[in-house]
Design an enzyme around this catalytic site. Structure first.
Site, PDB file in Angstrom:
ATOM      1  N   ASN A   9      12.285 -29.888  21.260  1.00 51.76           N
ATOM      2  CA  ASN A   9      12.052 -29.457  22.618  1.00 51.76           C
ATOM      3  C   ASN A   9      10.549 -30.431  23.018  1.00 51.76           C
ATOM      4  O   ASN A   9       9.846 -28.914  22.761  1.00 51.76           O
ATOM      5  CB  ASN A   9      12.525 -27.783  23.259  1.00 51.76           C
ATOM      6  CG  ASN A   9      12.387 -27.999  24.688  1.00 51.76           C
ATOM      7  OD1 ASN A   9      11.481 -27.912  25.379  1.00 51.76           O
ATOM      8  ND2 ASN A   9      12.339 -26.567  25.030  1.00 51.76           N
ATOM      9  N   LYS A  11       9.046 -29.427  25.963  1.00 50.97           N
ATOM     10  CA  LYS A  11       8.817 -29.232  26.315  1.00 50.97           C
ATOM     11  C   LYS A  11       7.736 -30.067  28.241  1.00 50.97           C
ATOM     12  O   LYS A  11       8.321 -31.318  27.909  1.00 50.97           O
ATOM     13  CB  LYS A  11       8.059 -27.405  26.881  1.00 50.97           C
ATOM     14  CG  LYS A  11       8.315 -26.975  25.751  1.00 50.97           C
ATOM     15  CD  LYS A  11       7.917 -25.544  25.122  1.00 50.97           C
ATOM     16  CE  LYS A  11       8.708 -24.964  23.948  1.00 50.97           C
ATOM     17  NZ  LYS A  11       8.360 -23.669  23.936  1.00 50.97           N
ATOM     18  N   HIS A  95      16.235 -21.703  28.716  1.00 51.59           N
ATOM     19  CA  HIS A  95      15.669 -21.777  28.020  1.00 51.59           C
ATOM     20  C   HIS A  95      14.727 -20.364  28.657  1.00 51.59           C
ATOM     21  O   HIS A  95      14.883 -20.339  29.780  1.00 51.59           O
ATOM     22  CB  HIS A  95      14.609 -22.426  28.150  1.00 51.59           C
ATOM     23  CG  HIS A  95      13.257 -22.551  26.814  1.00 51.59           C
ATOM     24  ND1 HIS A  95      12.152 -21.890  26.759  1.00 51.59           N
ATOM     25  CD2 HIS A  95      13.355 -22.779  25.582  1.00 51.59           C
ATOM     26  CE1 HIS A  95      11.491 -22.338  25.870  1.00 51.59           C
ATOM     27  NE2 HIS A  95      12.467 -22.290  24.777  1.00 51.59           N
ATOM     28  N   GLU A  97      11.529 -20.287  29.305  1.00 56.12           N
ATOM     29  CA  GLU A  97      10.786 -20.974  30.198  1.00 56.12           C
ATOM     30  C   GLU A  97      11.339 -20.981  31.718  1.00 56.12           C
ATOM     31  O   GLU A  97      10.640 -21.194  32.528  1.00 56.12           O
ATOM     32  CB  GLU A  97      10.136 -21.877  29.550  1.00 56.12           C
ATOM     33  CG  GLU A  97       9.349 -21.214  29.172  1.00 56.12           C
ATOM     34  CD  GLU A  97       9.212 -22.584  27.412  1.00 56.12           C
ATOM     35  OE1 GLU A  97       9.186 -23.866  28.058  1.00 56.12           O
ATOM     36  OE2 GLU A  97       8.000 -21.956  26.057  1.00 56.12           O
ATOM     37  N   GLU A 182      16.737 -17.616  20.836  1.00 52.54           N
ATOM     38  CA  GLU A 182      14.735 -17.408  20.915  1.00 52.54           C
ATOM     39  C   GLU A 182      14.508 -16.135  21.070  1.00 52.54           C
ATOM     40  O   GLU A 182      14.558 -15.962  22.621  1.00 52.54           O
ATOM     41  CB  GLU A 182      15.237 -18.650  21.923  1.00 52.54           C
ATOM     42  CG  GLU A 182      15.269 -19.871  21.331  1.00 52.54           C
ATOM     43  CD  GLU A 182      14.463 -21.675  22.442  1.00 52.54           C
ATOM     44  OE1 GLU A 182      13.912 -22.090  21.125  1.00 52.54           O
ATOM     45  OE2 GLU A 182      14.177 -21.102  23.209  1.00 52.54           O
ATOM     46  N   GLY A 188       5.777 -19.894  20.719  1.00 55.05           N
ATOM     47  CA  GLY A 188       4.160 -20.485  21.318  1.00 55.05           C
ATOM     48  C   GLY A 188       4.104 -19.699  20.488  1.00 55.05           C
ATOM     49  O   GLY A 188       1.803 -19.501  20.669  1.00 55.05           O
ATOM     50  N   SER A 228       8.274 -20.896  17.044  1.00 54.96           N
ATOM     51  CA  SER A 228       7.814 -20.943  16.152  1.00 54.96           C
ATOM     52  C   SER A 228       7.915 -21.150  14.619  1.00 54.96           C
ATOM     53  O   SER A 228       7.547 -20.924  13.559  1.00 54.96           O
ATOM     54  CB  SER A 228       6.793 -19.579  15.812  1.00 54.96           C
ATOM     55  OG  SER A 228       5.395 -18.992  17.025  1.00 54.96           O
TER      56      SER A 228
HETATM   57  P1  13P Z   1       7.620 -23.494  19.931  1.00 55.89           P
HETATM   58  O1  13P Z   1       8.524 -23.492  18.577  1.00 55.89           O
HETATM   59  O2  13P Z   1       6.619 -23.558  20.280  1.00 55.89           O
HETATM   60  O3  13P Z   1       7.462 -21.792  19.657  1.00 55.89           O
HETATM   61  O4  13P Z   1       8.815 -23.270  20.917  1.00 55.89           O
HETATM   62  C1  13P Z   1       9.911 -22.429  20.774  1.00 55.89           C
HETATM   63  C2  13P Z   1      11.250 -23.118  22.223  1.00 55.89           C
HETATM   64  O5  13P Z   1      10.884 -22.067  23.012  1.00 55.89           O
HETATM   65  C3  13P Z   1      12.011 -23.744  22.039  1.00 55.89           C
HETATM   66  O6  13P Z   1      12.351 -24.390  23.210  1.00 55.89           O
END
Ligand code: 13P
Length: 276
Positions: A9, A11, A95, A97, A182, A188, A228
């Site tokens: 992803n 982002k 997600h 976010e 997740e 992150g 992560s």
């Molecule tokens: P990270 O791997 O940067 O923690 O992000 C995970 C994520 O949100 C994947 O969709």
């Protein structure tokens, strides 16, 4: 056992030029030779260019969101047929976010809305149905916040999300889904969920699917872990029996680290195929 799915992803990272450079680097890693399914999810703006660049490889293309209507006066939104036209096969839905955290105290409200886009399980459910209708495979994200985990609500939160997100789908449709567990606190932050706990929650997701849709759907659904995931923790996570792959954020922005995670999935598949 199907190959594990390692999805990147990206982002909101990547101009078209940057995305094409990363794809070129990934192509040099020869991921097609490995026993793992690989998918990259660039921003919408790079989808077409990345689709062209991926021609001739087995790497799949994913989008990071989708709207549930086919067309109409929905400024800023992207419909399932628009994604299909660009060669997209997977779509991340729900997600954390993009999910909203309504009901937060007034001073935090604006920031919360800006950070999260008001998604809830009802809109996730509409998006999942629309995606399936057009042959896209949803990667449905669920996960608890740190406050929910500390309050001992993890299982209740995950159960409620999964139930609402698949509401009204028939078992065959649910069997086509990919879930991604997740935990919000692991995204992150560098603070990965430890492997046995991630495995336990992924097993819970499969268990909920069994309860609602039966054993067949539960066996064909895939449950990924995200939060992560890095080359140095990927092996522990991916070798867990209820984890069918990874949704990788930061580490998918670098060809070496992403390829290393894919190669962990490959080694585990090799061992399993050899009866180990
Ligand atoms: P990270 O791997 O940067 O923690 O992000 C995970 C994520 O949100 C994947 O969709």
């Amino acid at each position: 056992m199907p190959d594990q799915l390692i999805a990147g992803n990206w982002k909101m990272h990547g101009t078209v030029a940057w995305s094409l450079a990363l794809v070129e680097e990934l192509k040099h890693r020869n991921l097609d030779a490995l026993n793992a399914e690989v998918c990259v999810c660039p921003p919408f703006t790079a989808l077409y260019a990345v689709h062209q660049a991926l021609r001739g490889t087995d790497i799949k293309l994913g989008a990071q969101d989708v709207f549930w209507k086919e067309q109409g006066a929905y400024t800023s939104q992207i419909s399932p047929p628009m994604l299909v036209e660009l060669g997209v096969s997977y779509v991340i839905i729900g997600h954390s976010e993009t999910r909203g955290r309504f009901g937060v105290p007034e001073p935090d409200f604006t920031e919360e809305i800006l950070r999260h886009f008001g998604e809830n399980d009802a809109t996730v459910n509409l998006k999942v149905k629309a995606a399936l209708l057009h042959g896209l495979t949803p990667i449905v994200c669920v996960g608890e916040t740190l406050a929910e985990r500390q309050a001992g609500q993890t299982d209740a939160v995950i159960t409620a999300q999964v139930k609402r997100d698949i509401d009204g789908l028939d078992p065959a449709e649910v069997g086509c889904l990919v879930f991604a567990y997740e935990p919000v606190w692991a995204i992150g932050t560098g603070e990965v969920c430890d492997a046995p706990e991630a495995n336990r929650v992924c097993a819970l997701i499969r268990h909920i699917v069994t309860d609602i849709c039966g054993e067949e759907a539960a066996q064909s659904v895939r449950v990924l872990y995200g939060g992560s995931v890095k080359p140095d923790n990927a092996h522990d996570l991916l070798e867990q029996p209820h984890i069918d792959g990874a949704l990788v954020g930061g580490a998918s922005l670098n060809a070496n680290s992403f390829a290393e995670i894919v190669s962990h999935a490959h080694k585990i598949a090799e061992r399993r195929n050899n009866g180990g």
